[in-house]
Design an enzyme around this catalytic site. Sequence first.
Site, PDB file in Angstrom:
ATOM      1  N   ASP A  55      -3.431   1.085   6.816  1.00 31.94           N
ATOM      2  CA  ASP A  55      -2.517   0.773   5.710  1.00 31.94           C
ATOM      3  C   ASP A  55      -2.272  -0.725   5.590  1.00 31.94           C
ATOM      4  O   ASP A  55      -2.152  -1.269   4.500  1.00 31.94           O
ATOM      5  CB  ASP A  55      -1.175   1.485   5.912  1.00 31.94           C
ATOM      6  CG  ASP A  55      -1.329   2.988   5.955  1.00 31.94           C
ATOM      7  OD1 ASP A  55      -2.292   3.492   5.347  1.00 31.94           O
ATOM      8  OD2 ASP A  55      -0.506   3.652   6.618  1.00 31.94           O
ATOM      9  N   ASP A  97       0.857  -1.176   0.000  1.00 33.77           N
ATOM     10  CA  ASP A  97       0.000   0.000   0.000  1.00 33.77           C
ATOM     11  C   ASP A  97       0.894   1.226   0.000  1.00 33.77           C
ATOM     12  O   ASP A  97       1.799   1.348   0.827  1.00 33.77           O
ATOM     13  CB  ASP A  97      -0.884  -0.010   1.249  1.00 33.77           C
ATOM     14  CG  ASP A  97      -1.763   1.223   1.322  1.00 33.77           C
ATOM     15  OD1 ASP A  97      -2.553   1.436   0.385  1.00 33.77           O
ATOM     16  OD2 ASP A  97      -1.652   1.973   2.313  1.00 33.77           O
ATOM     17  N   GLU A 144      -1.419  -0.964  -5.826  1.00 30.64           N
ATOM     18  CA  GLU A 144      -2.682  -0.413  -6.268  1.00 30.64           C
ATOM     19  C   GLU A 144      -2.519   0.315  -7.596  1.00 30.64           C
ATOM     20  O   GLU A 144      -1.432   0.773  -7.934  1.00 30.64           O
ATOM     21  CB  GLU A 144      -3.254   0.524  -5.210  1.00 30.64           C
ATOM     22  CG  GLU A 144      -2.306   1.617  -4.777  1.00 30.64           C
ATOM     23  CD  GLU A 144      -2.659   2.162  -3.400  1.00 30.64           C
ATOM     24  OE1 GLU A 144      -3.824   2.454  -3.173  1.00 30.64           O
ATOM     25  OE2 GLU A 144      -1.750   2.273  -2.572  1.00 30.64           O
TER      26      GLU A 144
END
Length: 370
Positions: free
Chosen positions: A352, A187, A271
């Site tokens: 996170d 992340d 991501e």
Amino acid sequence: MISLAHKIELKPNNKQKTYFKKACGVSRFAWNWALASWEKSYQENKNLPKEERSPINGMSLKKEFNKIKKEQFPWTFEVTKYASQQPFIHLNTAYGRFFKGISGKPKFKKRNKSVDSFYVGGDQVKIQNKKIWVPNLGSVRLKEFPRFEGKIRSATFSRKADRWFVSLQFDTTISPKSPPKEAVGVDLGINTLAHTSDGVSFLSPKPLTKHLRALKRASRKLSKKEKGSKARGKQKLKVQKIHLKIANIRKDTLHKISTYLTSQYKRIAIEGLNVSGMLKNHKISRALSDLGFFEFRRQLGYKSEMYGNILVVANMFFPSSKMCSSCGSIKKALSLNERVYTCDCGISLDRDLNAALNLRNLIEIGPARS
Ligand SMILES: [Zn+2]
């Protein structure tokens, strides 16, 4: 054939440390001598008509230096010849970059700075198990095994504070060592640079914050200077220099993280970034671009390709933050300041970490690239 570098910390004994310092000193001396000579020739040339000017470059200066070094600088022979030769090539490159406007003017190197280095050509270097061998220096212990195999092109020894490192450059056809761990989700954050599903977080390096503050100050000053004035030109240069420093620190940090990930994990999920949506929010977009997300993705991309990792990029609408990594339910809203993710299923964990776990789970479902 590809060129790969691996920087390894050394465990030198005292005698070897003395050699290193001497070689750094020779290297610094040669650089400063070359730079002074370059500037001197430049000043002399300036006043001559064009056809009488002599060309200045690293090679011609090196020749000059070698003519007098036996007489005038005999101590340069106490260390590898590269220490006094390579600086001429480096200076040539540095001036080339300066003339192209890529970097600032080459500067004199000061003693006792926190960093120091010297270069050794691959023909004078051998790797034996967990040691590096150099003539006159002997074998120096390495803290880890080189990650690559192949012909060594060069070894750059460097010091950071009181620790010594060697950056080995290999010419190799890739046969990477297989990463030990299976899968990781990463992340990307604002407060922490990156957070992995194994709970490892990478913080923004302190010097970066410091330089960002300096940049703000310098930019403010610049805006107050009169347009076209000498002072403005000077201040502009200052701002550019800080920019360069920031870019270098950022890149260096991202390289460390991307190398860590690709060497440790076979499969990596990150991501996808919704760029257009992001840029609308100025505050966040600035922070994000500062952290160099695109650079990070670029590095992860090419390193994965090189080493044979599988990189999974989530669809940009994948709700990595809003989804519960345990039961899969999705929250309608999650504000930026909610640092802990809690769910009706009973789970409560760092926001996170939850996002990183969701990304890792994505790998297990399947590599749906976007
Ligand atoms: Zn849940």
